[in-house]
Write an enzyme that holds these catalytic residues in place. Sequence first.
Site, PDB file in Angstrom:
ATOM      1  N   ARG A 125      29.225  32.654  -9.055  1.00  0.00           N
ATOM      2  CA  ARG A 125      28.377  32.354 -10.397  1.00  0.00           C
ATOM      3  C   ARG A 125      27.230  32.009  -8.898  1.00  0.00           C
ATOM      4  NH1 ARG A 125      28.188  25.907 -12.423  1.00  0.00           N
ATOM      5  NH2 ARG A 125      29.389  25.300 -10.721  1.00  0.00           N
TER       6      ARG A 125
ATOM      7  N   LYS B 269       0.574  -1.471   0.234  1.00  0.00           N
ATOM      8  CA  LYS B 269       0.175   0.190   0.251  1.00  0.00           C
ATOM      9  C   LYS B 269       1.043   1.283  -0.242  1.00  0.00           C
ATOM     10  CE  LYS B 269      -4.559   1.337   0.859  1.00  0.00           C
ATOM     11  NZ  LYS B 269      -5.399   0.866  -0.563  1.00  0.00           N
TER      12      LYS B 269
ATOM     13  N   GLN C  30      30.026  18.571  -8.313  1.00  0.00           N
ATOM     14  CA  GLN C  30      31.243  17.228  -7.995  1.00  0.00           C
ATOM     15  C   GLN C  30      32.179  17.812  -6.268  1.00  0.00           C
ATOM     16  OE1 GLN C  30      30.169  18.437 -11.338  1.00  0.00           O
ATOM     17  NE2 GLN C  30      29.684  16.350 -12.594  1.00  0.00           N
TER      18      GLN C  30
ATOM     19  N   THR D  99      -4.078  -4.561   0.383  1.00  0.00           N
ATOM     20  CA  THR D  99      -3.797  -3.702   1.677  1.00  0.00           C
ATOM     21  C   THR D  99      -3.918  -2.833   2.481  1.00  0.00           C
ATOM     22  OG1 THR D  99      -4.246  -2.794  -0.862  1.00  0.00           O
ATOM     23  CG2 THR D  99      -2.521  -3.913  -1.043  1.00  0.00           C
ATOM     24  N   ASP D 100      -5.515  -2.200   1.725  1.00  0.00           N
ATOM     25  CA  ASP D 100      -6.666  -2.416   2.999  1.00  0.00           C
ATOM     26  C   ASP D 100      -6.280  -2.023   4.556  1.00  0.00           C
ATOM     27  OD1 ASP D 100      -8.854   0.006   2.857  1.00  0.00           O
ATOM     28  OD2 ASP D 100     -10.135  -1.760   4.377  1.00  0.00           O
TER      29      ASP D 100
ATOM     30  N   HIS E 241      19.626  26.735 -12.191  1.00  0.00           N
ATOM     31  CA  HIS E 241      20.327  27.197 -12.649  1.00  0.00           C
ATOM     32  C   HIS E 241      20.162  28.368 -12.334  1.00  0.00           C
ATOM     33  CE1 HIS E 241      22.821  24.983 -14.780  1.00  0.00           C
ATOM     34  NE2 HIS E 241      22.295  23.721 -15.472  1.00  0.00           N
TER      35      HIS E 241
ATOM     36  N   ASN F 288      21.877  20.889 -10.988  1.00  0.00           N
ATOM     37  CA  ASN F 288      21.699  22.144 -10.725  1.00  0.00           C
ATOM     38  C   ASN F 288      21.132  23.222 -10.648  1.00  0.00           C
ATOM     39  OD1 ASN F 288      23.752  24.995 -10.883  1.00  0.00           O
ATOM     40  ND2 ASN F 288      24.623  23.886 -12.015  1.00  0.00           N
TER      41      ASN F 288
ATOM     42  N   PHE G 271      32.698  27.517 -11.651  1.00  0.00           N
ATOM     43  CA  PHE G 271      33.055  26.556 -13.391  1.00  0.00           C
ATOM     44  C   PHE G 271      34.092  26.583 -14.637  1.00  0.00           C
ATOM     45  CE2 PHE G 271      31.310  23.922 -16.012  1.00  0.00           C
ATOM     46  CZ  PHE G 271      31.868  22.815 -15.783  1.00  0.00           C
TER      47      PHE G 271
END
Length: 286
Positions: free
Chosen positions: A176, A12, A223, A57-58, A251, A249, A159
Amino acid sequence: MSVKLAANRYGKSRVRLMRVTKHEDHHDLDEWTVQVLLRGDFETAHTLGDNSQILPTDTMKNTVYSIARDSKATSMEDYAKELVDFLLGRNPQVSEAEVVVESVLWKRMTVEGKPFPTAFMRGSDERQITTVSRAQKGAFEITSGLDNLTVLKSANSGFVGYIKDSLTTLPETTDRIFATALKATWDYTAEAIDEGIDFDKVRGHLRETMISAFAKHDSLSVQQTLYAMAEAALGHTEIIDEVYMRMPNKHCLLVNLAPFGQTNPNHIFVPTDEPHGTIEATVCRA
């Protein structure tokens, strides 16, 4: 043609649970989303339509609420352990039970400069997560972490020195904005689980350790910062042996203001997360 059932499990998902723990002078609030998955002797349900080994599942959904009612667990990991034990104890046909819990952030309201004991407000979209599993007569395996922890630094990020070919348009930069929505998970050692863990305390400490590493790191790439954050987490405690991290990332693109006769010294940006770079790694002890 001859076929066979290779593997299966069922359960569930998306069981929503809010728990209010009432103390004399304050209330505590937890909001969890729970998933239960069972593995076991269910082959005839697939091949013959025989449901005699199937727990509905209930019923699993009802079990989530019933165990929460009497649980003394203060962490979602300890609650998940109780749920796993209950399901395995009642269902010998189940060979392994797994419980996944996600928790959203509720913060106590501050009213007139003081935390209000019974009023809360939603925090960020960050989620706390855990996966707890155990086989019949086996030991617990616990993976915990956090997801969508959104952080940003406006300095000490660049970078440069990357591959440039005929399709490269990205300019190098030593200044940046670095924004990401971090996911980090770690596996607790078997020894630590046996001895007992204050899961909430450990998660809080690891979270703060990684945030601090992110803020202080002079980043040459996503990284490199990911590695530094994971290294800091592993250095903080010996009860984990590896950390998985995913850092998209997100941006922030510098706006060209030259057509308006204006300069833009890294002052005005367009935040965007589509498309975004995706960086992930697992860092472990050597």
